[in-house]
Every structure is written in structure tokens, then in C-alpha cells.
Design a protein around this motif. Structure first.
Motif, PDB file in Angstrom:
ATOM      1  N   PHE A   5       0.843  -1.195   0.000  1.00 17.69           N
ATOM      2  CA  PHE A   5       0.000   0.000   0.000  1.00 17.69           C
ATOM      3  C   PHE A   5       0.878   1.244   0.000  1.00 17.69           C
ATOM      4  O   PHE A   5       1.833   1.339   0.777  1.00 17.69           O
ATOM      5  N   ILE A   6       0.542   2.194  -0.854  1.00 22.70           N
ATOM      6  CA  ILE A   6       1.129   3.533  -0.799  1.00 22.70           C
ATOM      7  C   ILE A   6       0.053   4.458  -0.249  1.00 22.70           C
ATOM      8  O   ILE A   6      -1.006   4.633  -0.852  1.00 22.70           O
ATOM      9  N   ASP A  30       4.101   5.370   3.750  1.00 23.73           N
ATOM     10  CA  ASP A  30       3.519   6.710   3.722  1.00 23.73           C
ATOM     11  C   ASP A  30       4.636   7.732   3.572  1.00 23.73           C
ATOM     12  O   ASP A  30       5.779   7.486   3.985  1.00 23.73           O
ATOM     13  N   ILE A  31       4.299   8.874   3.007  1.00 26.95           N
ATOM     14  CA  ILE A  31       5.300   9.915   2.784  1.00 26.95           C
ATOM     15  C   ILE A  31       5.808  10.515   4.088  1.00 26.95           C
ATOM     16  O   ILE A  31       6.894  11.088   4.146  1.00 26.95           O
ATOM     17  N   ALA A  77      -3.325   4.608  -2.337  1.00 25.72           N
ATOM     18  CA  ALA A  77      -4.389   5.265  -1.574  1.00 25.72           C
ATOM     19  C   ALA A  77      -3.937   6.663  -1.169  1.00 25.72           C
ATOM     20  O   ALA A  77      -3.726   6.952   0.010  1.00 25.72           O
ATOM     21  N   VAL A  78      -3.777   7.527  -2.168  1.00 27.24           N
ATOM     22  CA  VAL A  78      -3.407   8.919  -1.921  1.00 27.24           C
ATOM     23  C   VAL A  78      -4.449   9.800  -2.587  1.00 27.24           C
ATOM     24  O   VAL A  78      -5.297   9.337  -3.349  1.00 27.24           O
ATOM     25  N   SER A  85       2.599  12.657  -8.969  1.00 26.97           N
ATOM     26  CA  SER A  85       3.818  12.755  -8.166  1.00 26.97           C
ATOM     27  C   SER A  85       4.270  11.369  -7.686  1.00 26.97           C
ATOM     28  O   SER A  85       5.461  11.054  -7.703  1.00 26.97           O
ATOM     29  N   VAL A  86       3.319  10.551  -7.251  1.00 32.01           N
ATOM     30  CA  VAL A  86       3.644   9.192  -6.797  1.00 32.01           C
ATOM     31  C   VAL A  86       4.267   8.386  -7.936  1.00 32.01           C
ATOM     32  O   VAL A  86       5.281   7.700  -7.748  1.00 32.01           O
ATOM     33  N   MET A  87       3.670   8.472  -9.106  1.00 34.88           N
ATOM     34  CA  MET A  87       4.191   7.697 -10.244  1.00 34.88           C
ATOM     35  C   MET A  87       5.549   8.218 -10.695  1.00 34.88           C
ATOM     36  O   MET A  87       6.437   7.435 -11.056  1.00 34.88           O
TER      37      MET A  87
END
Length: 339
Positions: A5-6, A30-31, A77-78, A85-87
């Protein structure tokens, strides 16, 4: 299966608990490393889901490369506006065989792309699923009965995710209409925000019922223009999600709308909610899409004016009530109504 999970917010954490309940190996990243450390130490996520215990087979980690290594399924899950940005930051760590599951409900502002389209720019070969439906993280984390939809162009992949998340408290259906499921989830937030505004102004149940009914009509019109199926909008990710988001105080969109209806500015209300209010971004995206595609969306038009042009909310309601009179069924079906 190995499931990563992100995003360790409320929804990411709740869904990770579901997968863990099914006996799978789960990692969650998580960030915010301090947030992850707190989850490790306390085995709770008090920041977003107070009182919920994190099962032992969930491993919080601050190492994104370690989190994604060997994952059979990756659940992102953001907030919708953070997907690009995640990609960009982490796409290189994602194996091409990993099933990518989107659980956000939004449309990227500017590009006007759905989340599946954003992901495809970076990982075009990965199997993709949109997992959506009428669901609050608070209730799922407490294992209350809930239903979701697993949408994919691949029946096999949709059924894989259906099996992964199905429990005695979470029932998952499949649907091949990715476009419709994504749009239903994203656009219902607009109507929920508007419903909250009517609540904040003290309007009654009649107004909310009208808003929800005409709102799903607008959503369907735009969806058809973009290639979605009509039936999807009468299902869980359409009417179902609309109902739960417009009527529950768990809904941050509704709560934000209530505060705007009571007189707060958009920014003041968003700050008080303390989390991303997807409906604010979805309103702009839907407004831009409707103008680009020539789709009539009067509720979206009025809400856009309230949110982005500081229009008066009560006047916006009057504008909707005084629109030119129409037949109820004419816009979507395009069928002959009167002989």
C-alpha cells in the motif's frame, strides 16, 4: 499474496486491514516517516482512524523500494491530485506484472485525466483495477458491512481483486466499465459538497433529494459523453456512492459543504476539515470537462461559481430553481418523449 500500500491515511489503512484479515502479507508506506514510526510503535493509526488496532501481518515501512519489492498487488491510496507525483517518484520501483489498484476518487486538474489514464502514462503494461463504491474508512476499519466494485477491462484481474478484498463484512462486485466507475466515484463528491452547502443553509430533505437526483443525471450525461455505461451510474459506484457521501457526517465533502453553507470561505472550510476535500478539485475538473465537451451541468456550474468565483450560495440555488423548464427524462436518453 504480497500486497503493498502507498498511503497510510484512513482509507489505505482500512483496506490494508481487510487484506490482512484475509491472511495476506501486507506492507504499507507513507510519505510521512513519523506517521509510519507511530504506527509501528503503537500498532494503531490514531491520526486518521482512532481506536483501530493494526493486525500483526501489516508491516508499516518508510522504505518505498522495500515496500514495493515483490508485490503481487499495489494499492495506491493517496489524494487524486498526488497520483502523478507518486508515479514520477516511485514508478521505477513498480514491477510491470504488479496489479495496480486505484482507490482514490478524483480527476486530475489541468490534464482532466482519470486516474487510470495518469497511471497508464507511466506504467502502461500493468494490470489495472479501480476499487470504488459506497464506503467510509471508519466503518470498514470497524468491520461493518460494506460493498465495493472492482472495475477492470480484464475479467480475470477484476476477479483477482474481488477475491483479495472479499470478507464476511466486505462484499465486492466486478464491473468492466472502468470509465464509469472512476467517474461515478469522482463526480459524486461534487454533489456531496453541494448537499452539504444546502444543509449548512438550513434547507430541508426535499432540497437534498432533488439535488442528489438531478446530480446523478448530470454525472450520467458527462459519463456517457466519455464512453461510460448508463447502468454503472445506477449501481454501487454511482447512486450507491452518491447516497452515502451526501448523507453521512463521515463524508469530508459534506462536512466541508456544511461549513461553506454556514458562511465560511472555501479555504476556511477546507482547513477546518483537515484532510483533502476531493469535491473541491472535482468541481473544477468537471466544470472544465463540461465546457470542453459541451455537456450541460448546471449544478456543477453553480457550485464552481460558489467555490471559485465567490458567488452567493443562496443565489446559486435560486438560479437552479429558475432555469428553463424541462421534461425530466430528455437529457440522457435522447429518446422521443412526446409523440
Amino acid at each position: 499474496m504480497k500486497v503493498s500500500f502507498i498511503g497510510a491515511g484512513s482509507w489505505g489503512t482500512a483496506l490494508s486491514i481487510v487484506v490482512a484479515d484475509n491472511g495476506h502479507e501486507v506492507k504499507i508506506w507513507d510519505i510521512n516517516p513519523e506517521h509510519i514510526e507511530a504506527m509501528k510503535t503503537t500498532r494503531r493509526n490514531d491520526k486518521y482512524l482512532g481506536g483501530v488496532v493494526i493486525p500483526d501481518n501489516i508491516e508499516p515501512t518508510s522504505d518505498i523500494e522495500y515496500c514495493l519489492a515483490g508485490a503481487d498487488v499495489l494499492v495506491i491510496a493517496v489524494a487524486s491530485q498526488a497520483y502523478r507525483s507518486v508515479m514520477e517518484s516511485h514508478g521505477a520501483y513498480m514491477d510491470d506484472k504488479t496489479i495496480i489498484v486505484n482507490v482514490a476518487k478524483g480527476i486530475e486538474n489541468g490534464s482532466l485525466l482519470r486516474i487510470s489514464e495518469v497511471i497508464a502514462e507511466f506504467k502502461p503494461n500493468n494490470p489495472f483495477v479501480c476499487l470504488s463504491g459506497p464506503s467510509h474508512a471508519e466503518e470498514v476499519s470497524h468491520r461493518l458491512p460494506t460493498t465495493l466494485v472492482s472495475a477492470s477491462t480484464s475479467k480475470e484481474v477484476a476477479e483477482c481483486i474481488q477475491d483479495l478484498f472479499s470478507t464476511d463484512y466486505l462484499r465486492v462486485y466486478t464491473n468492466p466499465d472502468v470509465v464509469g466507475v472512476e467517474l461515478g466515484g469522482a463526480l459524486k463528491n461534487i454533489i456531496a459538497l453541494a448537499a452539504g452547502i444546502t444543509d449548512g443553509m438550513g434547507f430541508g430533505d426535499n432540497a437534498k433529494a432533488a439535488l442528489m437526483t438531478r446530480g446523478i443525471r448530470e454525472i450520467t450525461r458527462l459519463g456517457i459523453k466519455l464512453g461510460a455505461k448508463v447502468d454503472t451510474f445506477t449501481g454501487l459506484s454511482g447512486v450507491g456512492d452518491l447516497i452515502v457521501t451526501c448523507t453521512s457526517m463521515h463524508s469530508r465533502n459534506r462536512r466541508c459543504g456544511i461549513m461553506i453553507g454556514e458562511g465560511l470561505s472555501r479555504k476556511e472550510a477546507e482547513e477546518k476539515v483537515g484532510m483533502v476535500v476531493e469535491g473541491i478539485y472535482a468541481t473544477k475538473a468537471a466544470y472544465d470537462l463540461s465546457k470542453k465537451l459541451g455537456v450541460e451541468m448546471p449544478i456543477v456550474d453553480e457550485l464552481y461559481a460558489v467555490l471559485y468565483e465567490e458567488a452567493d450560495a443562496k443565489q446559486a440555488v435560486k438560479n437552479l430553481m429558475l432555469r428553463a423548464r424541462k421534461h425530466e427524462m430528455e437529457e440522457v436518453t435522447k429518446e422521443t418523449i412526446w409523440e
